[in-house]
Design a protein around this motif. Structure first.
Motif, PDB file in Angstrom:
ATOM      1  N   HIS A 126     -38.187 -15.509 -14.089  1.00  0.00           N
ATOM      2  CA  HIS A 126     -38.234 -15.353 -15.642  1.00  0.00           C
ATOM      3  C   HIS A 126     -39.615 -15.620 -16.141  1.00  0.00           C
ATOM      4  O   HIS A 126     -40.084 -14.792 -16.992  1.00  0.00           O
ATOM      5  CB  HIS A 126     -37.429 -16.273 -16.166  1.00  0.00           C
ATOM      6  CG  HIS A 126     -37.349 -16.410 -17.621  1.00  0.00           C
ATOM      7  ND1 HIS A 126     -36.388 -15.665 -18.512  1.00  0.00           N
ATOM      8  CD2 HIS A 126     -38.055 -17.052 -18.787  1.00  0.00           C
ATOM      9  CE1 HIS A 126     -36.611 -15.678 -19.749  1.00  0.00           C
ATOM     10  NE2 HIS A 126     -37.538 -16.633 -19.902  1.00  0.00           N
ATOM     11  N   SER A 132     -42.144 -12.840 -15.332  1.00  0.00           N
ATOM     12  CA  SER A 132     -41.776 -11.660 -15.956  1.00  0.00           C
ATOM     13  C   SER A 132     -42.471 -11.700 -17.286  1.00  0.00           C
ATOM     14  O   SER A 132     -43.090 -10.621 -17.837  1.00  0.00           O
ATOM     15  CB  SER A 132     -40.132 -11.372 -16.127  1.00  0.00           C
ATOM     16  OG  SER A 132     -39.532 -11.159 -15.004  1.00  0.00           O
ATOM     17  N   ARG A 140     -46.243 -10.969 -16.531  1.00  0.00           N
ATOM     18  CA  ARG A 140     -46.203  -9.344 -16.286  1.00  0.00           C
ATOM     19  C   ARG A 140     -46.224  -8.446 -17.573  1.00  0.00           C
ATOM     20  O   ARG A 140     -47.041  -7.577 -17.815  1.00  0.00           O
ATOM     21  CB  ARG A 140     -44.937  -8.627 -15.361  1.00  0.00           C
ATOM     22  CG  ARG A 140     -45.385  -9.167 -13.698  1.00  0.00           C
ATOM     23  CD  ARG A 140     -44.257  -8.227 -13.037  1.00  0.00           C
ATOM     24  NE  ARG A 140     -42.945  -8.749 -13.297  1.00  0.00           N
ATOM     25  CZ  ARG A 140     -42.232  -9.625 -12.887  1.00  0.00           C
ATOM     26  NH1 ARG A 140     -42.958 -10.596 -11.881  1.00  0.00           N
ATOM     27  NH2 ARG A 140     -40.950  -9.935 -13.039  1.00  0.00           N
TER      28      ARG A 140
END
Length: 200
Positions: A124, A127, A130
């Motif tokens: 999580h 992410s 990213r």
């Protein structure tokens, strides 16, 4: 969960002769911090994260984990005749992940549940990282080659560069918020992770 800060610095210089080609360069700096928790059950580990986690969020008193980042853009604008060119744009994304670390002995069953839980939490937060990295690439694309016929101080060019940077930042903050809303909704991924760890 996520905390973000954006800053922009700009410099101006006079240029004689032909302008060098514009360039952009981004750096990503990554740090990982941990905080220790102890407990002999999944419920005890969740309570420890609720007491010691990095920030307040949602149904927990504190967040389980946190992705914090600062975004800095150092812009160099040069003037050639009546035209101001963005000659250099150096961006730095400074990412810090804060994650829990189980510091107590555990039964094999609890260790297995913890590993699944921790893998989900780390995925999580990564992410969020990213999305932030994609934001840097989108910003670089948005400002590369920027130039305007402008006044002596290149104020229009500076304003437009900052406007584009802030616009991309706002777009990607909305993506970050939408991602968190999906993950933290009732019955969502984070609630599933917590429930699986709590299960006896």
């Amino acid at each position: 969960m996520r905390v973000a800060v954006l800053t922009c610095l700009a410099a101006i210089g006079a240029l004689c002769g032909l302008a060098p080609s514009a360039s952009a360069d981004t750096k990503v700096l990554v740090k990982t911090r941990t905080y220790d928790i102890s407990g002999t059950t999944g419920a005890a580990l969740i309570e420890a994260m609720d007491r010691k986690g990095p920030k307040r969020h949602g149904f927990m008193t504190h967040a389980i984990a946190l992705t914090a980042y600062t975004v800095n853009w150092d812009l160099e604008v040069r003037r050639e005749g009546d035209v101001c060119h963005l000659r250099q744009a150096n961006g730095t994304l400074d990412l810090t992940y804060t994650l829990p670390r189980m510091a107590s002995a555990a039964t094999p069953a609890l260790q297995k549940r913890w590993k699944r839980f921790f893998a989900g939490v780390r995925a999580h937060e990564h992410s969020h990282g990213r999305i932030a990295r994609t934001m840097m690439r989108a910003t670089e694309k948005s400002i590369t080659g920027l130039e305007f016929a402008d006044n002596w101080l290149c104020s229009k060019t500076h304003r437009e560069a900052r406007r584009r940077i802030k616009a991309v930042y706002a777009e990607y903050e909305a993506k970050q918020n939408a991602f968190d809303a999906r993950e933290h909704r009732d019955g969502g991924h984070v609630e599933h992770l917590v429930g699986a760890l709590r299960k006896q």
